[in-house]
Write an enzyme that holds these catalytic residues in place. Structure first.
Site, PDB file in Angstrom:
ATOM      1  N   CYS A 171      43.713  44.151  65.656  1.00 14.21           N
ATOM      2  CA  CYS A 171      44.344  44.052  66.817  1.00 14.21           C
ATOM      3  C   CYS A 171      45.118  42.610  66.771  1.00 14.21           C
ATOM      4  CB  CYS A 171      43.348  43.696  68.062  1.00 14.21           C
ATOM      5  SG  CYS A 171      42.235  42.303  67.683  1.00 14.21           S
ATOM      6  N   CYS A 192      49.352  43.128  67.217  1.00 18.07           N
ATOM      7  CA  CYS A 192      49.899  42.751  68.589  1.00 18.07           C
ATOM      8  C   CYS A 192      51.275  42.081  68.217  1.00 18.07           C
ATOM      9  CB  CYS A 192      49.200  41.379  68.938  1.00 18.07           C
ATOM     10  SG  CYS A 192      49.461  40.566  70.425  1.00 18.07           S
ATOM     11  N   CYS A 222      61.108  43.157  32.157  1.00 13.72           N
ATOM     12  CA  CYS A 222      62.014  44.026  32.872  1.00 13.72           C
ATOM     13  C   CYS A 222      61.487  45.479  32.741  1.00 13.72           C
ATOM     14  CB  CYS A 222      63.438  44.045  32.435  1.00 13.72           C
ATOM     15  SG  CYS A 222      64.278  42.601  33.359  1.00 13.72           S
ATOM     16  N   ASN A 248      61.603  37.469  28.029  1.00 16.81           N
ATOM     17  CA  ASN A 248      61.494  38.380  28.802  1.00 16.81           C
ATOM     18  C   ASN A 248      60.690  39.667  28.426  1.00 16.81           C
ATOM     19  OD1 ASN A 248      62.008  40.294  30.575  1.00 16.81           O
ATOM     20  ND2 ASN A 248      64.242  40.152  30.978  1.00 16.81           N
ATOM     21  N   PHE A 249      59.400  39.643  28.673  1.00 19.02           N
ATOM     22  CA  PHE A 249      58.533  40.999  28.408  1.00 19.02           C
ATOM     23  C   PHE A 249      58.371  41.569  29.866  1.00 19.02           C
ATOM     24  CE2 PHE A 249      56.465  38.174  24.916  1.00 19.02           C
ATOM     25  CZ  PHE A 249      57.422  38.127  24.155  1.00 19.02           C
ATOM     26  N   ASN A 260      66.406  47.352  41.466  1.00 16.65           N
ATOM     27  CA  ASN A 260      67.568  47.342  40.644  1.00 16.65           C
ATOM     28  C   ASN A 260      67.485  48.013  39.326  1.00 16.65           C
ATOM     29  OD1 ASN A 260      67.839  45.380  38.285  1.00 16.65           O
ATOM     30  ND2 ASN A 260      66.307  44.639  39.602  1.00 16.65           N
ATOM     31  N   CYS A 289      42.643  49.783  68.192  1.00 18.57           N
ATOM     32  CA  CYS A 289      41.184  49.739  68.028  1.00 18.57           C
ATOM     33  C   CYS A 289      40.472  51.041  68.805  1.00 18.57           C
ATOM     34  CB  CYS A 289      40.739  48.535  68.867  1.00 18.57           C
ATOM     35  SG  CYS A 289      39.241  48.158  68.431  1.00 18.57           S
TER      36      CYS A 289
HETATM   37  C1  LIG Z   1      69.442  42.618  39.911  1.00 16.20           C
HETATM   38  C2  LIG Z   1      68.404  41.813  39.158  1.00 16.20           C
HETATM   39  C3  LIG Z   1      68.416  41.521  37.764  1.00 16.20           C
HETATM   40  C4  LIG Z   1      67.484  40.929  37.435  1.00 16.20           C
HETATM   41  N1  LIG Z   1      67.738  40.603  35.858  1.00 16.20           N
HETATM   42  C5  LIG Z   1      66.543  39.924  35.026  1.00 16.20           C
HETATM   43  C6  LIG Z   1      66.871  39.813  33.819  1.00 16.20           C
HETATM   44  O1  LIG Z   1      67.942  40.060  33.207  1.00 16.20           O
HETATM   45  N2  LIG Z   1      65.770  38.993  33.282  1.00 16.20           N
HETATM   46  C7  LIG Z   1      64.727  38.806  33.878  1.00 16.20           C
HETATM   47  O2  LIG Z   1      63.688  38.163  33.326  1.00 16.20           O
HETATM   48  N3  LIG Z   1      64.555  39.173  35.322  1.00 16.20           N
HETATM   49  C8  LIG Z   1      65.360  39.635  35.870  1.00 16.20           C
HETATM   50  N4  LIG Z   1      65.138  40.019  37.009  1.00 16.20           N
HETATM   51  C9  LIG Z   1      64.100  39.803  37.730  1.00 16.20           C
HETATM   52  C10 LIG Z   1      63.896  38.325  38.429  1.00 16.20           C
HETATM   53  O3  LIG Z   1      64.126  37.309  37.560  1.00 16.20           O
HETATM   54  C11 LIG Z   1      62.633  38.071  39.439  1.00 16.20           C
HETATM   55  O4  LIG Z   1      61.329  38.079  38.248  1.00 16.20           O
HETATM   56  C12 LIG Z   1      62.365  39.154  40.144  1.00 16.20           C
HETATM   57  O5  LIG Z   1      63.456  39.614  40.996  1.00 16.20           O
HETATM   58  C13 LIG Z   1      61.224  38.767  41.292  1.00 16.20           C
HETATM   59  O6  LIG Z   1      61.782  37.522  42.136  1.00 16.20           O
HETATM   60  P1  LIG Z   1      62.395  37.931  43.523  1.00 16.20           P
HETATM   61  O7  LIG Z   1      61.268  38.471  44.183  1.00 16.20           O
HETATM   62  O8  LIG Z   1      62.591  36.332  43.912  1.00 16.20           O
HETATM   63  O9  LIG Z   1      63.457  38.377  43.345  1.00 16.20           O
HETATM   64  C14 LIG Z   1      66.316  40.664  37.935  1.00 16.20           C
HETATM   65  C15 LIG Z   1      66.011  40.807  39.295  1.00 16.20           C
HETATM   66  C16 LIG Z   1      67.275  41.507  39.938  1.00 16.20           C
HETATM   67  C17 LIG Z   1      67.187  41.767  41.394  1.00 16.20           C
END
Ligand SMILES: Cc1cc2nc3c(=O)[nH]c(=O)nc-3n(C[C@H](O)[C@H](O)[C@H](O)COP(=O)(O)O)c2cc1C
Length: 434
Positions: free
Chosen positions: A386, A390, A139, A136-137, A77, A357
């Protein structure tokens, strides 16, 4: 049914299944329906500063990787943090928490690395009655270009500094959400702990380009002929997330630091695996986006059943149970000898084990003229390929040789006692990796 009540850093919830900060937790309408479906908690979609609005792209935001049956395996995303006004989100959070006091409600936050900015937003968020904050460190796109998200998570000093400010300016429990886009996940976790954080959560999404449009010559999702890297999540990232959770759980420097496990959790089994590796609870995003909120009911009933079967009366008895069994390679028992065995009753004679194999491994499978496949024990190194290729689950198994038997491949007697790399007679001296 086993009691799934969870106490994570003092925050109780009726079960360990929280929705991760993402579109499923973007607004009151979603969160109320999530709680009705049974989710134990939510981390609200990340809030930013009250200021110029966050503007998302108007083209496609997601890309996907599918299995052969078009089951979604990985999701990419390029979405930003919430684009809804801060005040609206705060009002909604207050109302939801008031009506659902037994569920965990966590505010996810992302503001610039500036003490005043953090102090200000913490004060506003505390007012909602939420149970904690998640920093949130993690994204990796969009916001990181503005010096936030993973741009912070990749610098342990910043992680520790902001965690420290948050503990200083708020009484709420602080969870630091880590980015996997880093070489050694233990470093930011250590910094979070040193800064005073109560817990870490991981993983956020992984830098990715899911595919390239070969007519437009641009990454997908494509916005007017161009694309940017996005964040990858879903079942495909689970192995990476499990390893990172285990790395932190077994690091003496972060021993005892609570972990919220995230990344590809789709079934109760995925959740149990994260918990066995040290996660006190799990967070879910892609599975809810793919299957809807009711998927939590399967998770709850599956985990309860598993706990009953195991005789566990509390999730604490599961948390961390596999951590002592995660070791360095040099500590693996080289006296453990297995051989592949093909169950002829199950075999459909497809020959995939033979092809794999014979061409790419150890030439340890024989094919007769009438296509009966058998393992040559004197060639089999037990690599497991294997079993992996399988198409019939359980048709090929790895059978352990008992102590005292002679391994026809090496001519050595299989010993009972444990030996690590440095003491094994075949491997004197130091391990190359040491
Ligand atoms: C569309 C989308 C938007 C997200 N927005 C945020 C966000 O705003 N803040 C955040 O901490 N993580 C965000 N995430 C990450 C998710 O919180 C999560 O850490 C990540 O998707 C892994 O988990 P999952 O495999 O269950 O999706 C977002 C993920 C997706 C798919």
């Amino acid at each position: 049914m086993a009691d799934l009540t969870t106490n994570f850093i003092g925050i109780t919830s009726p079960n360990p299944f929280w929705l991760a900060s993402a579109p499923p937790t973007d607004k009151e309408y979603n969160v109320r329906r999530a709680f009705e479906a049974g989710w134990g908690g939510v981390v609200w979609k990340t809030l930013g500063e009250a200021g110029p609005p966050v503007v998302n792209v108007n083209g496609p935001r997601y890309g996907a990787i599918y299995g052969a049956d078009r089951r979604l395996l990985g999701l990419n995303n390029i979405e930003l943090i919430t684009d809804r006004p801060l005040e609206v989100n705060l009002k909604e959070m207050r109302r939801v928490k008031r009506d659902w006091p037994d569920r965990a409600l966590i505010a996810s936050l992302m503001v610039p690395v500036n003490e005043d900015a953090w102090r200000e937003i913490l004060q506003r968020v505390e007012d909602t009655g939420c149970d904690g904050v998640e920093l949130n460190f993690g994204c990796p796109h969009g916001m990181s270009e503005r010096g936030m998200g993973s741009a912070v998570g990749q610098v342990p000093e910043y992680v520790g500094q902001v965690a420290y400010w948050c503990k200083k300016h708020s009484n709420l429990p602080v969870i630091v959400k880590l980015t996997p886009n880093i070489t050694d996940i233990r470093k930011p976790a250590q910094a979070a702990k040193e800064g005073g954080a109560d817990a870490v959560s991981l993983i956020n999404t992984i830098n990715s380009i899911t595919s390239v449009d070969l007519d437009l010559f641009a990454p997908e999702p494509t916005i007017d002929g161009q694309g940017a890297h996005g964040g990858y999540c879903g079942p495909a990232v689970k192995p990476i997330a499990l390893n990172m959770v285990a790395e932190i759980a077994r690091d003496p420097a972060t021993a005892g630091l609570p972990i919220s496990g995230i990344g590809g959790v789709t079934t109760w089994r995925d959740a149990a695996e994260f918990m066995a590796l040290g996660a006190g609870n799990v967070q879910v995003c892609t599975a809810a986006m793919t299957y809807g909120f009711k998927i939590v009911q399967e998770m709850i009933s599956g985990l309860s059943q598993y706990m009953d079967d195991k005789g566990f009366t509390s999730v604490d008895q599961l948390v961390g149970r596999a951590v002592p069994n995660v070791v360095n390679w040099k500590d693996l028992n080289l006296n453990y000898v297995t051989k592949a065995k093909i169950n002829q009753d199950d075999c459909i004679n497809c020959g995939r084990c033979y092809a794999a194999c014979e061409d790419t491994s150890h030439q340890a499978i024989a094919m007769s003229e009438d296509r009966v496949f058998t393992v040559k024990d004197d060639e089999c190194v037990a690599c497991n390929l294997c079993v992996n290729v399988c198409p019939i689950e359980g048709c090929i198994t790895m059978e352990r040789m008992a102590a005292g038997m002679v391994d026809p491949r090496t001519g050595e007697v299989v010993r009972e006692e444990y030996a690590n790399w440095t003491t094994h007679p075949n491997n004197p001296g130091r391990c190359a990796a040491e």
